[in-house]
Scaffold this motif. Structure first.
Motif, PDB file in Angstrom:
ATOM      1  N   ARG A 184     -74.950  37.183  55.624  1.00 47.46           N
ATOM      2  CA  ARG A 184     -73.783  37.991  55.951  1.00 47.46           C
ATOM      3  C   ARG A 184     -72.841  37.252  56.914  1.00 47.46           C
ATOM      4  N   HIS A 185     -73.427  36.524  57.849  1.00 45.61           N
ATOM      5  CA  HIS A 185     -72.606  35.727  58.770  1.00 45.61           C
ATOM      6  C   HIS A 185     -71.803  34.677  58.004  1.00 45.61           C
ATOM      7  N   LEU A 186     -72.450  34.121  56.998  1.00 46.87           N
ATOM      8  CA  LEU A 186     -71.775  33.134  56.153  1.00 46.87           C
ATOM      9  C   LEU A 186     -70.569  33.771  55.463  1.00 46.87           C
ATOM     10  N   ALA A 187     -70.776  34.982  54.984  1.00 49.27           N
ATOM     11  CA  ALA A 187     -69.689  35.706  54.310  1.00 49.27           C
ATOM     12  C   ALA A 187     -68.569  36.016  55.297  1.00 49.27           C
ATOM     13  N   GLU A 188     -68.960  36.416  56.519  1.00 46.56           N
ATOM     14  CA  GLU A 188     -67.951  36.735  57.535  1.00 46.56           C
ATOM     15  C   GLU A 188     -67.134  35.506  57.916  1.00 46.56           C
ATOM     16  N   ALA A 189     -67.777  34.334  57.797  1.00 45.13           N
ATOM     17  CA  ALA A 189     -67.060  33.089  58.083  1.00 45.13           C
ATOM     18  C   ALA A 189     -66.203  32.660  56.893  1.00 45.13           C
TER      19      ALA A 189
END
Ligand SMILES: [Zn+2]
Length: 280
Positions: A184-189
Protein backbone atom coordinates in the motif's frame (compact mmCIF):
# COMPACT_ATOMS: atom_id res chain seq x y z
CA UNK A 1 13.85 -8.37 14.39
CA UNK A 2 14.50 -10.99 17.06
CA UNK A 3 12.90 -13.45 14.66
CA UNK A 4 15.98 -13.30 12.51
CA UNK A 5 19.57 -14.28 12.90
CA UNK A 6 22.03 -11.98 11.20
CA UNK A 7 24.31 -14.23 9.23
CA UNK A 8 26.66 -13.83 6.36
CA UNK A 9 26.17 -16.31 3.57
CA UNK A 10 27.60 -16.71 0.16
CA UNK A 11 25.54 -14.63 -2.24
CA UNK A 12 23.60 -16.32 -4.97
CA UNK A 13 25.67 -17.62 -7.84
CA UNK A 14 24.40 -19.56 -10.77
CA UNK A 15 27.08 -22.22 -10.62
CA UNK A 16 26.98 -23.53 -14.14
CA UNK A 17 30.35 -25.25 -14.14
CA UNK A 18 29.56 -27.54 -11.22
CA UNK A 19 27.02 -29.41 -13.29
CA UNK A 20 29.21 -31.59 -15.48
CA UNK A 21 26.69 -33.83 -17.23
CA UNK A 22 26.09 -32.58 -20.75
CA UNK A 23 22.77 -34.20 -21.52
CA UNK A 24 19.43 -34.41 -19.81
CA UNK A 25 16.30 -36.39 -20.51
CA UNK A 26 13.14 -34.32 -21.00
CA UNK A 27 10.45 -35.60 -18.66
CA UNK A 28 7.73 -34.63 -21.13
CA UNK A 29 8.93 -36.02 -24.47
CA UNK A 30 11.60 -38.41 -23.23
CA UNK A 31 14.14 -37.00 -25.68
CA UNK A 32 17.79 -36.63 -24.68
CA UNK A 33 18.57 -32.95 -25.03
CA UNK A 34 21.82 -31.04 -24.78
CA UNK A 35 21.77 -29.18 -21.45
CA UNK A 36 23.39 -26.06 -22.81
CA UNK A 37 20.75 -25.83 -25.53
CA UNK A 38 18.08 -26.05 -22.82
CA UNK A 39 19.70 -23.31 -20.74
CA UNK A 40 20.17 -21.04 -23.72
CA UNK A 41 16.50 -21.65 -24.49
CA UNK A 42 15.25 -20.27 -21.11
CA UNK A 43 15.02 -23.81 -19.69
CA UNK A 44 12.48 -24.81 -22.31
CA UNK A 45 12.85 -28.20 -24.02
CA UNK A 46 14.08 -27.47 -27.57
CA UNK A 47 12.29 -30.60 -28.77
CA UNK A 48 8.76 -30.35 -27.32
CA UNK A 49 8.53 -26.92 -25.66
CA UNK A 50 8.12 -28.23 -22.10
CA UNK A 51 9.06 -25.66 -19.43
CA UNK A 52 11.51 -26.72 -16.74
CA UNK A 53 11.69 -24.94 -13.40
CA UNK A 54 13.81 -21.83 -13.27
CA UNK A 55 15.86 -21.14 -10.18
CA UNK A 56 15.64 -17.58 -8.87
CA UNK A 57 19.04 -16.88 -10.43
CA UNK A 58 18.03 -18.23 -13.82
CA UNK A 59 14.75 -16.33 -13.70
CA UNK A 60 16.52 -13.08 -12.94
CA UNK A 61 19.05 -13.67 -15.67
CA UNK A 62 16.25 -14.31 -18.16
CA UNK A 63 14.51 -11.01 -17.38
CA UNK A 64 17.01 -8.26 -16.64
CA UNK A 65 19.41 -6.30 -18.84
CA UNK A 66 22.76 -8.11 -18.89
CA UNK A 67 24.99 -7.12 -15.99
CA UNK A 68 22.37 -4.87 -14.39
CA UNK A 69 21.45 -7.07 -11.43
CA UNK A 70 22.74 -6.10 -8.01
CA UNK A 71 21.81 -8.50 -5.22
CA UNK A 72 20.18 -6.75 -2.24
CA UNK A 73 18.95 -9.86 -0.44
CA UNK A 74 19.40 -9.10 3.26
CA UNK A 75 21.64 -11.60 5.10
CA UNK A 76 18.94 -12.86 7.44
CA UNK A 77 17.65 -16.33 8.22
CA UNK A 78 14.66 -17.38 10.25
CA UNK A 79 15.07 -18.50 13.83
CA UNK A 80 12.58 -21.43 13.95
CA UNK A 81 10.28 -19.57 16.39
CA UNK A 82 8.11 -22.64 17.10
CA UNK A 83 10.86 -25.26 17.31
CA UNK A 84 8.81 -27.04 14.68
CA UNK A 85 9.29 -30.71 13.88
CA UNK A 86 7.38 -32.65 11.22
CA UNK A 87 9.15 -35.50 9.44
CA UNK A 88 12.33 -33.65 10.38
CA UNK A 89 13.16 -30.55 12.46
CA UNK A 90 12.52 -27.28 10.64
CA UNK A 91 16.08 -26.17 11.41
CA UNK A 92 17.44 -29.22 9.52
CA UNK A 93 15.06 -28.65 6.64
CA UNK A 94 16.24 -25.05 6.42
CA UNK A 95 19.90 -25.98 6.45
CA UNK A 96 19.37 -28.58 3.74
CA UNK A 97 17.54 -26.08 1.57
CA UNK A 98 20.30 -23.54 2.07
CA UNK A 99 22.97 -26.05 1.12
CA UNK A 100 21.04 -27.25 -1.91
CA UNK A 101 20.32 -23.78 -3.30
CA UNK A 102 23.12 -21.56 -1.90
CA UNK A 103 20.28 -19.23 -0.90
CA UNK A 104 19.34 -17.88 2.53
CA UNK A 105 15.65 -18.37 1.95
CA UNK A 106 13.15 -18.72 -0.87
CA UNK A 107 13.44 -15.26 -2.44
CA UNK A 108 16.18 -13.22 -4.07
CA UNK A 109 15.88 -9.43 -4.18
CA UNK A 110 17.88 -6.92 -6.13
CA UNK A 111 18.26 -3.77 -8.17
CA UNK A 112 18.11 -4.23 -11.90
CA UNK A 113 17.08 -2.69 -15.18
CA UNK A 114 14.56 -4.17 -17.61
CA UNK A 115 14.91 -2.62 -21.04
CA UNK A 116 16.61 0.32 -19.35
CA UNK A 117 13.86 0.91 -16.78
CA UNK A 118 15.18 0.82 -13.20
CA UNK A 119 13.37 -1.72 -11.05
CA UNK A 120 13.59 -3.58 -7.79
CA UNK A 121 13.12 -7.22 -8.67
CA UNK A 122 12.20 -10.16 -6.48
CA UNK A 123 12.22 -13.77 -7.66
CA UNK A 124 11.09 -16.76 -5.64
CA UNK A 125 12.91 -20.08 -5.80
CA UNK A 126 10.65 -23.11 -5.63
CA UNK A 127 13.54 -25.43 -4.72
CA UNK A 128 13.69 -23.75 -1.31
CA UNK A 129 10.91 -25.48 0.69
CA UNK A 130 8.46 -25.01 -2.15
CA UNK A 131 9.10 -21.27 -2.41
CA UNK A 132 7.10 -20.89 0.79
CA UNK A 133 6.68 -17.50 2.45
CA UNK A 134 7.90 -17.37 6.03
CA UNK A 135 9.10 -14.47 8.10
CA UNK A 136 12.28 -14.04 6.04
CA UNK A 137 10.52 -13.84 2.68
CA UNK A 138 7.99 -11.40 4.13
CA UNK A 139 10.80 -9.21 5.43
CA UNK A 140 12.76 -9.39 2.17
CA UNK A 141 9.69 -8.42 0.12
CA UNK A 142 8.95 -5.50 2.43
CA UNK A 143 12.54 -4.27 2.25
CA UNK A 144 12.38 -4.63 -1.53
CA UNK A 145 9.27 -2.46 -1.75
CA UNK A 146 10.72 0.06 0.71
CA UNK A 147 13.86 0.27 -1.41
CA UNK A 148 11.70 0.77 -4.50
CA UNK A 149 9.98 3.67 -2.72
CA UNK A 150 13.26 5.20 -1.52
CA UNK A 151 14.84 4.95 -4.98
CA UNK A 152 11.72 5.71 -6.97
CA UNK A 153 11.77 2.43 -8.88
CA UNK A 154 9.12 0.05 -10.11
CA UNK A 155 8.71 -3.21 -8.21
CA UNK A 156 8.63 -6.49 -10.13
CA UNK A 157 7.96 -9.78 -8.37
CA UNK A 158 8.09 -13.24 -9.92
CA UNK A 159 6.21 -15.68 -7.69
CA UNK A 160 6.72 -19.42 -7.63
CA UNK A 161 5.38 -20.61 -4.32
CA UNK A 162 3.23 -23.22 -2.63
CA UNK A 163 2.07 -20.56 -0.14
CA UNK A 164 2.73 -19.87 3.51
CA UNK A 165 5.51 -21.76 5.29
CA UNK A 166 3.56 -23.98 7.64
CA UNK A 167 6.64 -24.66 9.79
CA UNK A 168 6.39 -21.06 11.01
CA UNK A 169 2.69 -21.26 11.82
CA UNK A 170 1.11 -17.91 12.56
CA UNK A 171 4.38 -16.10 11.82
CA UNK A 172 4.06 -17.10 8.17
CA UNK A 173 0.42 -15.99 7.98
CA UNK A 174 1.41 -12.61 9.39
CA UNK A 175 3.56 -12.06 6.30
CA UNK A 176 0.42 -11.76 4.22
CA UNK A 177 -0.74 -8.73 6.20
CA UNK A 178 2.76 -7.32 6.42
CA UNK A 179 3.51 -7.45 2.68
CA UNK A 180 0.07 -6.10 1.83
CA UNK A 181 0.63 -3.13 4.13
CA UNK A 182 3.94 -2.17 2.55
CA UNK A 183 2.46 -2.74 -0.89
CA UNK A 184 0.00 0.00 0.00
CA UNK A 185 2.89 2.36 0.73
CA UNK A 186 4.20 1.61 -2.73
CA UNK A 187 0.83 2.56 -4.18
CA UNK A 188 0.74 5.75 -2.11
CA UNK A 189 4.14 6.63 -3.55
CA UNK A 190 2.60 6.21 -7.00
CA UNK A 191 5.03 3.49 -8.04
CA UNK A 192 4.00 0.56 -10.21
CA UNK A 193 4.09 -3.07 -9.09
CA UNK A 194 4.19 -5.71 -11.79
CA UNK A 195 3.39 -9.18 -10.53
CA UNK A 196 4.40 -12.22 -12.52
CA UNK A 197 2.83 -15.53 -11.55
CA UNK A 198 4.85 -18.58 -12.51
CA UNK A 199 4.18 -22.23 -11.78
CA UNK A 200 2.85 -22.44 -9.07
CA UNK A 201 1.43 -19.30 -7.45
CA UNK A 202 -0.77 -20.59 -4.69
CA UNK A 203 -1.83 -20.46 -1.04
CA UNK A 204 -0.89 -17.47 1.08
CA UNK A 205 1.32 -15.94 -1.61
CA UNK A 206 -1.46 -15.95 -4.19
CA UNK A 207 -3.89 -14.71 -1.53
CA UNK A 208 -1.71 -11.72 -0.68
CA UNK A 209 1.17 -9.99 -2.41
CA UNK A 210 1.19 -11.89 -5.74
CA UNK A 211 -2.40 -10.86 -6.55
CA UNK A 212 -1.86 -7.19 -5.77
CA UNK A 213 0.15 -6.11 -8.79
CA UNK A 214 -1.05 -3.14 -10.82
CA UNK A 215 -0.51 -5.46 -13.76
CA UNK A 216 -0.75 -9.22 -13.28
CA UNK A 217 1.02 -11.40 -15.82
CA UNK A 218 0.94 -15.18 -15.64
CA UNK A 219 3.58 -17.27 -17.28
CA UNK A 220 2.11 -19.87 -19.62
CA UNK A 221 1.61 -23.09 -17.67
CA UNK A 222 1.25 -21.31 -14.32
CA UNK A 223 -1.00 -22.79 -11.68
CA UNK A 224 -2.93 -20.07 -9.90
CA UNK A 225 -5.12 -20.82 -6.92
CA UNK A 226 -5.46 -20.89 -3.18
CA UNK A 227 -6.21 -24.42 -2.03
CA UNK A 228 -5.54 -27.61 -3.95
CA UNK A 229 -8.02 -28.93 -6.47
CA UNK A 230 -8.90 -32.02 -4.44
CA UNK A 231 -9.56 -30.05 -1.26
CA UNK A 232 -11.94 -27.71 -3.06
CA UNK A 233 -13.71 -30.54 -4.82
CA UNK A 234 -14.30 -32.33 -1.52
CA UNK A 235 -15.48 -29.16 0.18
CA UNK A 236 -18.03 -28.05 -2.39
CA UNK A 237 -18.88 -31.59 -3.61
CA UNK A 238 -18.93 -30.44 -7.22
CA UNK A 239 -16.97 -31.35 -10.31
CA UNK A 240 -14.43 -28.68 -11.22
CA UNK A 241 -13.72 -27.70 -14.83
CA UNK A 242 -10.75 -29.39 -16.47
CA UNK A 243 -8.71 -26.19 -16.74
CA UNK A 244 -9.51 -25.07 -13.17
CA UNK A 245 -6.64 -23.03 -11.68
CA UNK A 246 -4.77 -22.79 -14.97
CA UNK A 247 -3.58 -19.44 -16.32
CA UNK A 248 -6.34 -19.45 -18.96
CA UNK A 249 -8.98 -20.07 -16.27
CA UNK A 250 -7.64 -17.09 -14.29
CA UNK A 251 -7.55 -14.91 -17.40
CA UNK A 252 -11.14 -15.71 -18.40
CA UNK A 253 -12.31 -14.62 -14.96
CA UNK A 254 -10.35 -11.39 -14.87
CA UNK A 255 -8.08 -12.61 -12.10
CA UNK A 256 -5.03 -11.76 -14.18
CA UNK A 257 -4.39 -9.35 -17.06
CA UNK A 258 -2.09 -11.23 -19.37
CA UNK A 259 -0.62 -14.61 -20.13
CA UNK A 260 2.87 -14.63 -21.56
CA UNK A 261 5.13 -17.37 -22.84
CA UNK A 262 8.36 -17.57 -20.92
CA UNK A 263 10.35 -16.51 -23.96
CA UNK A 264 8.18 -13.35 -24.24
CA UNK A 265 8.08 -12.45 -20.56
CA UNK A 266 10.93 -9.99 -20.68
CA UNK A 267 9.33 -8.11 -23.58
CA UNK A 268 5.95 -8.15 -21.82
CA UNK A 269 7.51 -6.59 -18.72
CA UNK A 270 9.39 -4.03 -20.81
CA UNK A 271 6.15 -3.08 -22.56
CA UNK A 272 4.22 -2.78 -19.29
CA UNK A 273 7.00 -0.79 -17.60
CA UNK A 274 7.09 1.51 -20.61
CA UNK A 275 3.60 2.75 -19.75
CA UNK A 276 4.92 4.14 -16.48
CA UNK A 277 8.02 5.82 -17.82
CA UNK A 278 7.96 9.60 -17.91
CA UNK A 279 7.81 10.95 -21.44
CA UNK A 280 10.67 13.29 -22.29
ZN1 LIG B 1 10.77 -32.29 -24.35
Amino acid sequence: MSLFKERQYVRIRVDREADDSLWMKCKACGELVFKRRVRENNNICPNCGEYFFLTAGERIESLVDPGSFEDLTAPIVTDDPLGFVDSQPYSDRLREAQEKTSLLDAVVIGRAAIDGVPVILGAMDFRFIGGSMGSVMGEQLCRAMETAIAEHRAFVLVSSSGGARIQEGMFSLLQMAKTVTVRRHLAEAGLPFLSVMAYPTSGGVQASIASLGDILIAEKGALIGFAGRRVIQQTISEELPQHFQTESFALERGQIDRVARREDLRDELALALGYFVEAR
